[in-house]
Design an enzyme around this catalytic site. Sequence first.
Site, mmCIF file in Angstrom:
data_model
loop_
_atom_site.group_PDB
_atom_site.id
_atom_site.type_symbol
_atom_site.label_atom_id
_atom_site.label_comp_id
_atom_site.label_asym_id
_atom_site.label_seq_id
_atom_site.Cartn_x
_atom_site.Cartn_y
_atom_site.Cartn_z
ATOM 1 C CE1 TYR A 45 151.891 -39.009 66.479
ATOM 2 C CE2 TYR A 45 151.088 -37.126 65.234
ATOM 3 C CZ TYR A 45 151.871 -38.265 65.326
ATOM 4 O OH TYR A 45 152.632 -38.653 64.260
ATOM 5 C CD GLU A 47 155.104 -40.213 69.145
ATOM 6 O OE1 GLU A 47 155.829 -39.663 69.993
ATOM 7 O OE2 GLU A 47 155.326 -40.171 67.930
ATOM 8 C CG ASP A 190 150.907 -64.702 62.516
ATOM 9 O OD1 ASP A 190 149.723 -64.355 62.723
ATOM 10 O OD2 ASP A 190 151.599 -64.244 61.595
ATOM 11 C CB THR A 216 145.571 -59.489 61.243
ATOM 12 O OG1 THR A 216 144.972 -60.742 60.928
ATOM 13 C CG2 THR A 216 146.937 -59.393 60.602
ATOM 14 C CE LYS A 219 145.109 -61.914 57.200
ATOM 15 N NZ LYS A 219 146.148 -61.232 57.944
ATOM 16 N NE ARG A 225 143.989 -53.753 55.696
ATOM 17 C CZ ARG A 225 143.485 -54.849 55.106
ATOM 18 N NH1 ARG A 225 142.218 -54.919 54.806
ATOM 19 N NH2 ARG A 225 144.252 -55.869 54.811
HETATM 20 C C1 LIG Z 1 149.603 -65.325 59.205
HETATM 21 C C2 LIG Z 1 149.707 -63.876 58.848
HETATM 22 N N1 LIG Z 1 150.459 -63.068 59.608
HETATM 23 C C3 LIG Z 1 150.608 -61.764 59.341
HETATM 24 C C4 LIG Z 1 149.979 -61.195 58.267
HETATM 25 C C5 LIG Z 1 150.269 -59.755 57.941
HETATM 26 O O1 LIG Z 1 149.227 -58.945 58.132
HETATM 27 P P1 LIG Z 1 149.168 -57.496 57.422
HETATM 28 O O2 LIG Z 1 148.813 -57.750 56.007
HETATM 29 O O3 LIG Z 1 148.108 -56.827 58.214
HETATM 30 O O4 LIG Z 1 150.504 -56.865 57.596
HETATM 31 C C6 LIG Z 1 149.167 -61.972 57.450
HETATM 32 C C7 LIG Z 1 148.492 -61.353 56.293
HETATM 33 O O5 LIG Z 1 148.008 -61.926 55.410
HETATM 34 C C8 LIG Z 1 149.047 -63.350 57.738
HETATM 35 O O6 LIG Z 1 148.330 -64.154 56.958
#
Ligand SMILES: Cc1ncc(COP(=O)(O)O)c(C=O)c1O
Length: 429
Positions: A45, A47, A190, A216, A219, A225
């Site tokens: 843990y 935090e 993002d 993320t 991908k 993950r």
């Molecule tokens: C552009 C984008 N942002 C955020 C996410 C969310 O990711 P997670 O599935 O890990 O919550 C995704 C997932 O497909 C995504 O394509």
Amino acid sequence: MSSKVFKLIEEEKKRQIEGLEMIPSENYVSVDVLKALGSILTNKYSEGFPGRRYYGGNEVIDKIENYASDLAKKLFKVPVALVQPYSGSPANFAATMAVCEPGDVIMGLSLSSGGHLTHGAHLSFSSIFYKAVNYSVGADWKIDFDELEKLAIKHKPKLIWAGTTAYPFKLDYKKFRDIADKVGATVVADIAHISGLIVGGVHDSPVPYVEVITTTTHKTLRGPRGAMIMVTDLGMKKDPELKAKLERAIIPGLQGGPHNHQTAAIAISLEEALTPAFKKYASQVVKNAAVLAKELGTVSENHLVLLSLTDYGKGMGYQAQYALETAGITVNKNTIPNEPISPFYPSGIRMGTPALTTRGMKEKDMIKIASWIKRALEEIKGLDIPEQKEERAQYIKDTKVSLAKNKNLLKIKEEVKNFALKFPVPGID
Ligand SMILES: Cc1ncc(COP(=O)(O)O)c(C=O)c1O
């Protein structure tokens, strides 16, 4: 190895190696990433943040988290990188919390135009706790910046999302910046789908144009993950409190203890992403997608192909997904821009090359795969979604069952399997 779970893992290994994994948000991680994920780091843990933990015994965890963060800063060329978000959606929630107060206006690309749930979609936190305004794509399937600008001037958003989840083109971050500056908005890029392409040098980085970046790690970046939130120099200059606000949004705002095994695995994947081999990989991902798209009669500038199935019939997304699944090819049904049927029974499929490229597949292999896809899609002709909405769910159920027995599709599956087994998957013998 007595648990039922291990038998199921073996079953899933077989599926992953015998088929063609073409969900564009998926990939195969390295054996080292798997090792870190399965390590004893999960026991601890922690935090808080390095040097500022609620519990004792974190001297090693601090080093791991600092190392992951330093690698991310180096790779993305940013001054701040937070590596604790559990996944992409909580990272986006934290970024929104740091930039906005509840009720503020946020803007993002609509779901049906290829945006993500967390960018202001119906039923997501992003439209429940914030006032969400969606922009969309035009007839050319590209973001309609004129509409975006008009909406921004009208609604004065606090935050504009620049990011996509089912969009086959490059993004022009300067255009987002220029519009945001007109209305005093913060731009959060993002880059979840394309972060591997950015660090691999095949896509432009948003760093000069945005304040905050979320991604993320699982991908195109090919890590476990997980997710990261980064702040650019521009972001820190505009709001020196941004790092502290993001930290507070992560904990205590949203999360508890970080997943330390995941943080360690992120660090390993970032080490891998710094190698010349990763640059080659990222460039091959894009080359493969371009060939795949061309063979299927469309275009791609990144790692994914969005294919309209309107030539095959009405509302064919499910049918195509199931037909391809029977043929050993995993893709997902997807709406197409200006979806003509329904978000529930969409008219397209989305597929990508990141996982196939990790297995070593190249352009000539994409040509072969495209021909299997086209053969499989022939089998859905005549299976249009019923006009009557109440008949649709049962129709799709029945169609799934009949496609699973289709001899032509099962023949493709054998061919796909013989082909796929020639390409190794890390961690699967
Ligand atoms: C552009 C984008 N942002 C955020 C996410 C969310 O990711 P997670 O599935 O890990 O919550 C995704 C997932 O497909 C995504 O394509």
